[in-house]
Design an enzyme around this catalytic site. Structure first.
Site, mmCIF file in Angstrom:
data_model
loop_
_atom_site.group_PDB
_atom_site.id
_atom_site.type_symbol
_atom_site.label_atom_id
_atom_site.label_comp_id
_atom_site.label_asym_id
_atom_site.label_seq_id
_atom_site.Cartn_x
_atom_site.Cartn_y
_atom_site.Cartn_z
ATOM 1 N N GLU A 135 -21.413 -20.452 -88.632
ATOM 2 C CA GLU A 135 -21.968 -19.924 -89.891
ATOM 3 C C GLU A 135 -22.553 -18.541 -89.645
ATOM 4 O O GLU A 135 -22.768 -18.139 -88.487
ATOM 5 C CB GLU A 135 -23.040 -20.875 -90.444
ATOM 6 C CG GLU A 135 -22.433 -22.158 -90.994
ATOM 7 C CD GLU A 135 -23.451 -23.140 -91.547
ATOM 8 O OE1 GLU A 135 -24.668 -22.891 -91.426
ATOM 9 O OE2 GLU A 135 -23.026 -24.166 -92.102
ATOM 10 N N HIS A 250 -28.810 -17.725 -101.523
ATOM 11 C CA HIS A 250 -27.529 -18.074 -100.899
ATOM 12 C C HIS A 250 -26.431 -17.286 -101.599
ATOM 13 O O HIS A 250 -26.394 -17.229 -102.827
ATOM 14 C CB HIS A 250 -27.274 -19.580 -101.026
ATOM 15 C CG HIS A 250 -26.213 -20.080 -100.096
ATOM 16 N ND1 HIS A 250 -24.889 -19.784 -100.257
ATOM 17 C CD2 HIS A 250 -26.292 -20.846 -98.977
ATOM 18 C CE1 HIS A 250 -24.192 -20.363 -99.277
ATOM 19 N NE2 HIS A 250 -25.024 -21.009 -98.481
ATOM 20 N N ARG A 296 -27.180 -14.000 -94.467
ATOM 21 C CA ARG A 296 -26.954 -14.232 -95.900
ATOM 22 C C ARG A 296 -27.700 -13.268 -96.814
ATOM 23 O O ARG A 296 -27.242 -13.030 -97.933
ATOM 24 C CB ARG A 296 -27.199 -15.684 -96.291
ATOM 25 C CG ARG A 296 -28.482 -16.292 -95.918
ATOM 26 C CD ARG A 296 -28.549 -17.725 -96.417
ATOM 27 N NE ARG A 296 -27.584 -18.606 -95.757
ATOM 28 C CZ ARG A 296 -27.795 -19.907 -95.566
ATOM 29 N NH1 ARG A 296 -28.919 -20.459 -95.964
ATOM 30 N NH2 ARG A 296 -26.902 -20.642 -94.986
ATOM 31 N N HIS A 357 -32.110 -20.207 -102.894
ATOM 32 C CA HIS A 357 -31.684 -21.327 -102.046
ATOM 33 C C HIS A 357 -32.810 -21.933 -101.223
ATOM 34 O O HIS A 357 -32.917 -23.156 -101.110
ATOM 35 C CB HIS A 357 -30.591 -20.809 -101.116
ATOM 36 C CG HIS A 357 -30.002 -21.836 -100.214
ATOM 37 N ND1 HIS A 357 -29.452 -23.007 -100.687
ATOM 38 C CD2 HIS A 357 -29.875 -21.892 -98.862
ATOM 39 C CE1 HIS A 357 -28.995 -23.732 -99.669
ATOM 40 N NE2 HIS A 357 -29.259 -23.091 -98.552
ATOM 41 N N ARG A 392 -34.038 -16.779 -92.940
ATOM 42 C CA ARG A 392 -33.697 -18.001 -92.193
ATOM 43 C C ARG A 392 -32.243 -17.978 -91.749
ATOM 44 O O ARG A 392 -31.341 -17.712 -92.542
ATOM 45 C CB ARG A 392 -33.928 -19.226 -93.071
ATOM 46 C CG ARG A 392 -33.535 -20.526 -92.398
ATOM 47 C CD ARG A 392 -33.867 -21.698 -93.274
ATOM 48 N NE ARG A 392 -33.040 -21.754 -94.448
ATOM 49 C CZ ARG A 392 -31.900 -22.449 -94.540
ATOM 50 N NH1 ARG A 392 -31.452 -23.147 -93.525
ATOM 51 N NH2 ARG A 392 -31.226 -22.442 -95.670
#
Ligand code: FAD
Ligand code: SIN
Length: 555
Positions: A135, A250, A296, A357, A392
């Site tokens: 990811e 997100h 992100r 998110h 994060r």
């Protein structure tokens, strides 16, 4: 101007002696990964534990987690690499000790889950041959997943099974925690609505694991329960909160008019999906060398910019070049979702847009989850452990919940044994009746979520943040002075308390975002677009009664 938010102590009047009462060694508010793991650890250390969840156990952010859980379990991977990835994405604000602790203990917590029966996906039938995904922000494929994109459900079910098998754990679903009770500077329990009745639950230790804040925003991946109740009740009770300006968006949620913003896991990009605009151009390489696998915050902002440049409402996720059969097998939830909307992924790109998110800021907690309020712990998304810094890293959140849940649970059980207070206590509180006009709760809630999305979202600026604070102050005057009587209609009282919590959390987020005059990680100010290490390598802490933050520099 903000007195209704900074001074209201309890959301209701009460006389403890007149209410039904219970006593527990440890109360856990929340039945997601952090709360369940805390409950298991406390019970294993001999405490009797009451877990409360506001809805059923399958309504939590944990249940809906898709992509997976990051863990260093392979010989070619290393703790150092996972630590580095976490800190790079956290842009200078991660607490190094917290990162080390989560990465190193996390591996053991994940192995324990496997021993408890968690069925993570395998590459072959071999039980040890786990499948790992990649990811954004990760330098190594270290993301474990279950049933393709149903990791959260598998993890929750494993923990629920484990909790149910321990007689010391009682789980009370559809139980709304209204306020933390304090006495002589200690947290001594919770006022909760159980079966339509307000009850006092005295506790030797209280663990707040109430999850996130997605419902503060019009567009969110979070379920309805995520109204920041824990953030607000901890703040009311006097605990310090930290880093509230950092809210993660997100990049990829399904963008279909009228549908809720269902998450499309980042792991899809890890498997090679492209982001394209309305003209079919793949744009991410123009914004970051890691393209679609950039952190992100970068991807979310790039999407907003590309939407602006192309005068359109959304962009697309393109998986047409991938093997359709394999893709559907790897992401069965996504396949079902797009089928529902009659999108054929093998011929059509999927319309997407970013959405709120994850709440990075939260109740300031130390390495055992202990907060600044004695007797109170905070773990998981409701807390701020310092792991995430300004942003994060994907799939680090479930890991954080496991690690701090276990640590806090064990510590709380040990500390509970030392408590000598004899319950019940004769406490009471009275809230003056309101003389002001009623506002429509549903209207204010919807308007608040829209304002937050427009003005305190992916991009912020001083003028809009100031205006938002004024709007929040105005609504607060009419909402924070009210009390809600659950004896009339329990659901209406809950909606009222939720709105009071939401306004409180929005005040903290907006004020923190206005204070931080730089851009870093998930916090982007168009009027201060650069990162400013000279002035801003610090945390902003908020505690009552001040309306200004307490800066805490990072050594
Ligand atoms: P939650 O799981 O949200 O649990 C909160 C609990 O608190 C619930 O039981 C709720 O009922 C209870 N509660 C709240 N308020 C009250 C109240 N007033 N009274 C009583 N109970 C209350 N992270 C990853 O690491 N990997 C992923 O793949 C991933 N995917 C995600 C996908 C989605 C769609 C979402 C929304 C999040 C995802 N995340 C992921 C983030 C991660 O799921 C959460 O951060 C994490 O699960 C939070 O766990 P928690 O235990 O702190 O809170
Ligand atoms: C996702 O699956 O993209 C979400 C992962 C996360 O939030 O960590």
């Amino acid at each position: 101007m903000f007195e209704p938010l900074t001074q209201r102590r309890y959301l209701l009047s009460f006389k403890a002696a007149r209410l039904p009462q219970q006593v527990a060694d440890v109360i856990v508010i929340g039945g997601g990964v952090a709360g369940l793991r805390a409950a298991i650890a406390s019970a294993e250390a001999g405490a009797d534990v009451l877990v409360m969840t506001k809805d059923t156990l399958d309504e939590s952010n944990t249940w809906y987690a898709q992509g997976g859980i990051a863990a260093v379990l392979q010989p070619l991977d290393s703790f150092e690499a996972h630590i580095r990835d976490t800190e790079v994405v956290g842009v200078g604000l991660c607490d190094e000790a917290a990162v080390k602790l989560v990465v190193e203990e996390g591996a053991a917590r994940v192995i324990e889950l496997l021993q408890w029966g968690a069925n993570f996906d395998r590459q072959s039938g071999n039980a040890y041959d786990l499948a790992y995904g990649l990811e954004g922000g990760h330098s190594f494929a270290r993301i474990l997943h279950a049933y393709g994109d149903a990791t959260g459900r598998e993890l929750a079910q494993t923990l629920i099974g484990k909790a149910h098998s321990n007689d010391l754990i009682r789980i009370s679903e559809r139980t709304f925690a209204i306020d933390l009770i304090t006495h002589e500077g200690n947290c001594v329990g919770v006022l909760a609505l159980i079966g339509g009745q307000v009850q006092v639950i005295w506790a030797r230790r209280t663990i707040l694991a109430s999850g996130g804040a997605g419902q503060l925003y019009r567009e969110s991946t979070n379920p309805k329960i995520a109204t920041a109740d824990g953030h607000a009740m901890a703040y009311r009770a006097g605990a310090r909160v930290q880093d509230m300006e950092f809210v993660q968006f997100h990049p990829t949620t399904l963008y279909v008019a009228g549908a809720s913003r269902a998450l499309i896991t980042e792991a899809v990009r890890g498997e090679g999906a492209h982001l394209i605009d309305r003209n079919g151009d793949r744009f991410m390489n123009d914004y970051h060398p890691d393209g679609e696998l950039a952190p992100r915050d970068v991807v979310s902002r790039a999407i907003v910019e590309q939407i602006r440049k192309t005068f359109f409402t959304h962009v697309f996720l393109d998986v047409r070049h991938l093997d359709a059969g394999k893709f559907r097998a790897r992401f069965p939830q996504l396949a079902r979702l797009v089928d529902e909307f009659e999108i054929d992924m093998s011929t059509d790109p999927i319309p997407i847009h970013p959405a709120m998110h994850y709440m990075i800021g939260g109740v300031d907690a130390d390495e055992y989850g202990r907060t600044s309020l004695p007797g109170l712990y905070a773990v998981g998304e409701a807390s701020c452990s310092g792991l995430h810094g300004a942003n994060r890293l994907a799939s680090n959140s479930l890991l954080e919940g496991l690690v701090y849940g276990a640590r806090a649970g064990t510590d709380a059980a040990a500390e509970a044994r030392k408590v000598t207070t004899s319950f019940p206590l004769q406490l009471e509180h009275s809230v003056a009746p309101s003389s002001k006009t009623e506002l429509d709760i549903a209207d204010v809630r919807n308007s608040l979520r829209s304002v937050m999305w427009r003005n305190v979202g992916i991009e912020r600026d001083g003028e809009r943040l100031t205006e938002t604070r004024e709007i929040i102050a105005f609504w607060s005057r009419y909402v924070m002075d009210k009390t809600f009587n659950p004896k009339e209609i329990a659901a209406a009282a809950i909606a009222g308390w939720e709105l009071q919590n939401m306004l409180t959390a929005c005040y903290l987020i907006t004020t923190a975002a206005l204070s931080r005059t730089e851009s870093r990680g998930a916090h982007f100010r168009t009027d201060f677009p650069d990162r400013d290490d000279k002035h801003w390598r610090l945390h902003l802490l908020w505690g009552r009664p001040t309306e200004t933050p307490i800066p805490e520099p990072i050594d």
